[in-house]
Scaffold this motif. Structure first.
Motif, short mmCIF file in Angstrom:
data_model
loop_
_atom_site.label_atom_id
_atom_site.label_comp_id
_atom_site.label_asym_id
_atom_site.label_seq_id
_atom_site.Cartn_x
_atom_site.Cartn_y
_atom_site.Cartn_z
N ASP A 260 0.83 -1.20 0.00
CA ASP A 260 0.00 0.00 0.00
C ASP A 260 0.86 1.25 0.00
O ASP A 260 0.61 2.21 -0.73
CB ASP A 260 -0.94 0.00 1.22
N ASP A 261 1.90 1.23 0.83
CA ASP A 261 2.79 2.39 0.91
C ASP A 261 3.51 2.62 -0.43
O ASP A 261 3.58 3.75 -0.93
CB ASP A 261 3.81 2.14 2.03
N LEU A 262 4.01 1.54 -1.04
CA LEU A 262 4.72 1.69 -2.31
C LEU A 262 3.79 2.20 -3.41
O LEU A 262 4.15 3.08 -4.20
CB LEU A 262 5.33 0.34 -2.73
N VAL A 263 2.57 1.67 -3.44
CA VAL A 263 1.60 2.08 -4.46
C VAL A 263 1.28 3.56 -4.31
O VAL A 263 1.24 4.32 -5.28
CB VAL A 263 0.32 1.21 -4.37
N GLU A 264 1.13 3.97 -3.07
CA GLU A 264 0.81 5.37 -2.79
C GLU A 264 1.97 6.28 -3.20
O GLU A 264 1.80 7.24 -3.95
CB GLU A 264 0.50 5.48 -1.29
N ARG A 265 3.15 5.95 -2.74
CA ARG A 265 4.27 6.87 -2.98
C ARG A 265 4.76 6.87 -4.41
O ARG A 265 5.30 7.85 -4.89
CB ARG A 265 5.39 6.58 -1.99
N LEU A 266 4.56 5.75 -5.11
CA LEU A 266 4.96 5.72 -6.52
C LEU A 266 3.79 6.06 -7.44
O LEU A 266 3.89 5.93 -8.67
CB LEU A 266 5.55 4.35 -6.88
N SER A 267 2.67 6.52 -6.84
CA SER A 267 1.48 6.91 -7.63
C SER A 267 1.06 5.84 -8.62
O SER A 267 0.84 6.13 -9.80
CB SER A 267 1.72 8.22 -8.39
N ILE A 268 0.95 4.62 -8.15
CA ILE A 268 0.57 3.52 -9.03
C ILE A 268 -0.96 3.32 -9.01
O ILE A 268 -1.53 2.70 -9.91
CB ILE A 268 1.32 2.22 -8.63
N GLY A 269 -1.61 3.89 -7.98
CA GLY A 269 -3.05 3.70 -7.79
C GLY A 269 -3.88 3.72 -9.07
O GLY A 269 -4.64 2.78 -9.33
N ASP B 93 -5.82 -1.47 -11.73
CA ASP B 93 -6.71 -2.46 -12.34
C ASP B 93 -6.54 -2.53 -13.85
O ASP B 93 -7.36 -3.12 -14.55
CB ASP B 93 -8.15 -2.18 -11.92
N GLN B 94 -5.48 -1.90 -14.34
CA GLN B 94 -5.26 -1.97 -15.80
C GLN B 94 -4.35 -3.16 -16.14
O GLN B 94 -3.43 -3.48 -15.39
CB GLN B 94 -4.60 -0.68 -16.28
N PRO B 95 -4.61 -3.77 -17.30
CA PRO B 95 -3.74 -4.85 -17.74
C PRO B 95 -2.30 -4.34 -17.90
O PRO B 95 -2.10 -3.21 -18.39
CB PRO B 95 -4.30 -5.27 -19.10
N ILE B 96 -1.33 -5.16 -17.52
CA ILE B 96 0.07 -4.76 -17.60
C ILE B 96 0.47 -4.36 -19.03
O ILE B 96 1.27 -3.45 -19.23
CB ILE B 96 0.97 -5.91 -17.09
N GLN C 128 7.83 1.12 -15.19
CA GLN C 128 9.06 1.28 -14.40
C GLN C 128 8.72 1.36 -12.92
O GLN C 128 9.36 0.72 -12.08
CB GLN C 128 9.81 2.55 -14.85
N ARG C 129 7.68 2.11 -12.58
CA ARG C 129 7.31 2.26 -11.17
C ARG C 129 6.71 0.97 -10.62
O ARG C 129 6.96 0.60 -9.47
CB ARG C 129 6.36 3.45 -11.00
N VAL C 130 5.94 0.26 -11.46
CA VAL C 130 5.38 -1.02 -11.02
C VAL C 130 6.52 -2.02 -10.78
O VAL C 130 6.53 -2.74 -9.78
CB VAL C 130 4.37 -1.56 -12.07
N ALA C 131 7.50 -2.03 -11.69
CA ALA C 131 8.62 -2.98 -11.54
C ALA C 131 9.41 -2.67 -10.28
O ALA C 131 9.85 -3.58 -9.56
CB ALA C 131 9.51 -2.92 -12.77
N LEU C 132 9.59 -1.40 -9.99
CA LEU C 132 10.30 -1.00 -8.77
C LEU C 132 9.54 -1.46 -7.53
O LEU C 132 10.11 -2.06 -6.61
CB LEU C 132 10.39 0.53 -8.71
N ALA C 133 8.22 -1.19 -7.53
CA ALA C 133 7.41 -1.59 -6.39
C ALA C 133 7.45 -3.11 -6.22
O ALA C 133 7.61 -3.62 -5.12
CB ALA C 133 5.96 -1.12 -6.58
N ALA C 134 7.37 -3.84 -7.34
CA ALA C 134 7.36 -5.31 -7.26
C ALA C 134 8.67 -5.81 -6.66
O ALA C 134 8.69 -6.75 -5.87
CB ALA C 134 7.15 -5.90 -8.65
N THR C 135 9.78 -5.17 -7.02
CA THR C 135 11.09 -5.62 -6.51
C THR C 135 11.26 -5.24 -5.05
O THR C 135 11.70 -6.05 -4.23
CB THR C 135 12.22 -4.98 -7.35
N LEU C 136 10.91 -4.01 -4.72
CA LEU C 136 11.12 -3.55 -3.34
C LEU C 136 10.17 -4.24 -2.36
O LEU C 136 10.43 -4.27 -1.17
CB LEU C 136 10.95 -2.02 -3.26
N ALA C 137 9.06 -4.79 -2.86
CA ALA C 137 8.10 -5.46 -1.98
C ALA C 137 8.56 -6.87 -1.62
O ALA C 137 8.04 -7.48 -0.70
CB ALA C 137 6.72 -5.52 -2.65
N ARG C 138 9.52 -7.38 -2.38
CA ARG C 138 10.01 -8.74 -2.11
C ARG C 138 10.83 -8.76 -0.82
O ARG C 138 11.40 -7.75 -0.41
CB ARG C 138 10.91 -9.23 -3.27
N GLU C 139 10.90 -9.92 -0.18
CA GLU C 139 11.73 -10.08 1.02
C GLU C 139 13.03 -10.73 0.56
O GLU C 139 13.05 -11.88 0.16
CB GLU C 139 11.00 -10.99 2.02
#
Ligand code: ADP
Ligand code: ADP
Length: 541
Positions: free
Chosen positions: A142-151, A155-158, A167-178
């Protein structure tokens, strides 16, 4: 030549470049007989962001594949079975010992953001939400989506979202990993400066624990802000690469720009890359190419509306265009080209505009030489070679297929194709994307020379502040609310333009005392406050 390079010397070396000491030792890895060899490895450090600065094709991905345990380094013995024990012997007592021990025990997990986000839609079928939820191991989505303005694109197809969104989605996806080790291969392509700074901040926050981050980045202002230490990589792309030991970020970037690595006593380029410390004097006014009145344009039911203050674009000038994404920059270019009609005002001149789009889609299975000769009859002439092919380093890729090119190569071909057209105005949208620093500098001088020698005018939209500084004579500044309303002022001089652009972003730059390189000030620092008070955001008075 100095004997290092397998092909022609890329620098037309006037002085002999020292043979790197490292090349007399065994490499970390060699792909095969006479194949690419990598010397040295970057050392990820817990709780720190380590940067790598260097050209493409120099082995950065190879190094990361080693650090991710996808390749066991063969120490140059490519025909033997690689052996981790030999590698451990080699690295005992170095910064890498701990990391490699953990890697060998299998206790290092790796999260990686790929360089070419444009390829993600080929591999993922679904919408943004599905992609991100799948990777949210840290519960921070939620925090990543908010700060990277992905909201807005959740719901759009990739395969329907833009490069900057990907680019922002890929960043969020990577940073969300453990993971223990995060590798980010270029974070800035297609992002505007505000988004670049947000990404840098998020990455910095990630390392608060024992995680380590390795970043390859060619936007030097952002790399400077982002990294805690830096390895410089140099060599001969495709032949060999050397990764230096860690340097401070400041020294690493300064030495890289100066073209001389101090500890290594190694010249990597004959000339230094230098920045203007003071805004260039306004060039003697040349004749106007186009004068346009106030214009407005809106899309749909006024979902997005753009107002443009009237102005003049001169012949022979490079006009830098800056501003956030989604603010109407491309729309303005289309109005000038007569491809769109404004709602109010009109552009009289019907300019021939050559346009390099931001996203370069090439799917023709065609060779580079065949493609470029289909665009211009000048192809292959000595004039075309000197003005376009050489500065954009096209010789080595002429016989390759467009579809096989790397991002930086594709970018250079697209710039060449644009400049080869017969036009009044050349519009280049984000030429820096995927090019390394060297290539950015060469493309900058190619664009500048081309406009000077051909009475041509270029409009260059870019988010790399160093490239804009090196390239532009004047600036056209956009501001507003992305995807809602945009506004463009009249073209102004560099100082005034940088001030209004950076005031909008609330960012000031100081000068590195040694090389005059602009560096982002810490928000709220004394210099930051002082410069804001004086209204001097970029060029020191
Ligand atoms: P960078 O990430 O710096 O662009 P890479 O590590 O991807 O560089 O590649 C460095 C060089 O190694 C390139 O010339 C590439 O063609 C070559 N290379 C990469 N993988 C292989 C492989 N599996 N076999 C042979 N050569 C390779
Ligand atoms: P920039 O080049 O600054 O990124 P653009 O000029 O491409 O901005 O777009 C500005 C806004 O207008 C964006 O919100 C974009 O989605 C919207 N837009 C662009 N083209 C169209 C169109 N043909 N129809 C509707 N909306 C559009």
């Amino acid at each position: 030549t100095c004997g290092i390079c397998v092909e022609k010397c890329p620098f037309d070396a006037i002085e002999i470049i020292n043979l790197p000491q490292e090349l007399e030792d065994d490499p970390v890895h060699r792909y095969g007989d006479n194949a690419f060899s990598l010397y040295g490895l970057p050392a990820p450090q817990e709780g720190r962001v380590t940067g790598i600065l260097g050209p493409n094709g120099i082995g950065k991905t190879t190094a990361v594949r080693i650090l991710a345990d996808e390749i066991t380094p063969n120490l140059g013995q490519w025909d033997d079975e690689p052996d981790w024990d030999a590698v451990m012997d080699e690295y005992r007592g170095t910064e890498l010992q701990n990391y490699l021990e953990e890697l060998q025990e299998g206790s290092v997990t790796v999260a990686r953001k790929p360089q070419y986000v444009d390829r993600i839609p080929d591999r993922f079928d679904g919408n943004t939400r599905e992609l991100l939820e799948h990777t949210d191991e840290r519960g921070v989505l939620d925090d990543l989506v908010e700060r990277l303005s992905i909201g807005p694109v959740m719901d759009q197809p990739i395969d329907s979202i833009s490069g900057g969104e990907l680019q922002r989605v890929a960043l969020a996806a990577t940073l969300a990993r453990e993971a223990d080790f995060y590798f980010l291969d270029e974070i800035t392509p297609y992002l505007d400066i505000g988004q670049r700074m947000t990404a840098a901040r998020l990455i910095g926050e990630l390392t608060g624990t024992d995680r380590s981050v390795l970043v390859v980045e060619h936007d030097l202002a952002i790399l400077d802000l982002l990294a805690d230490s830096l390895h410089v990589a140099y060599g001969e792309p495709g032949a060999y690469g050397v990764v230096t030991g860690p340097k401070s970020v400041k020294n690493g970037i300064n030495e890289y720009l100066a073209g001389y690595l101090e500890n290594e006593n190694m010249r990597i380029r004959p000339n230094a890359i230098e920045f203007e410390e003071h805004a260039p004097r306004t060039a003697a006014a040349s004749s106007p190419l186009v004068e346009y009145p106030d214009l407005t344009k809106s899309y749909g039911d006024g979902e997005f509306s753009l107002t443009i203050e009237g102005g003049t674009i001169n012949e022979n000038e490079v006009l830098g265009v800056v501003g956030p994404n989604g603010i109407g920059k491309s729309t303005f270019a289309e109005l000038l080209a007569g491809e769109l009609e404004p709602d109010e005002g009109s552009v009289d001149a019907r300019l021939d505009v050559a346009y390099k789009p931001q996203y370069i889609e090439i799917d023709q299975p065609m060779r580079v030489d065949a493609f470029l000769s289909s665009i211009t009859n000048d192809f292959g002439s000595s004039y075309w070679d000197t003005e376009i092919a050489q500065p954009l380093q096209l010789e080595r890729i002429m016989e390759q297929n467009l579809t096989d090119l790397s991002g930086g190569e594709r970018q250079r071909v697209a710039i060449a194709a644009c400049l080869s057209e017969d036009a009044d105005l050349y519009v280049l949208d984000e030429p820096s994307a995927h090019m390394d620093v060297e290539q950015r500098v060469q493309a900058t001088s190619a664009i500048r020379r081309y406009t000077e020698n051909h009475d041509a005018t270029a409009l260059v939209i870019d988010h790399d502040i160093y490239m804009i500084d090196l390239l532009a004579d004047r600036l056209l500044v956009f501001d507003g609310e992305p995807a809602a309303s945009g506004h463009a002022g009249t073209p102004v001089g560099m100082r005034e333009g940088m001030n209004s652009f950076l005031a909008d972003l609330d960012v000031t730059f100081r000068r590195d005392e040694r090389v005059g390189r602009p560096r982002i000030n810490k928000p709220g620092s004394q210099l930051d406050r002082e410069q804001k008070r004086q209204g001097e955001y970029y060029y020191a008075p």
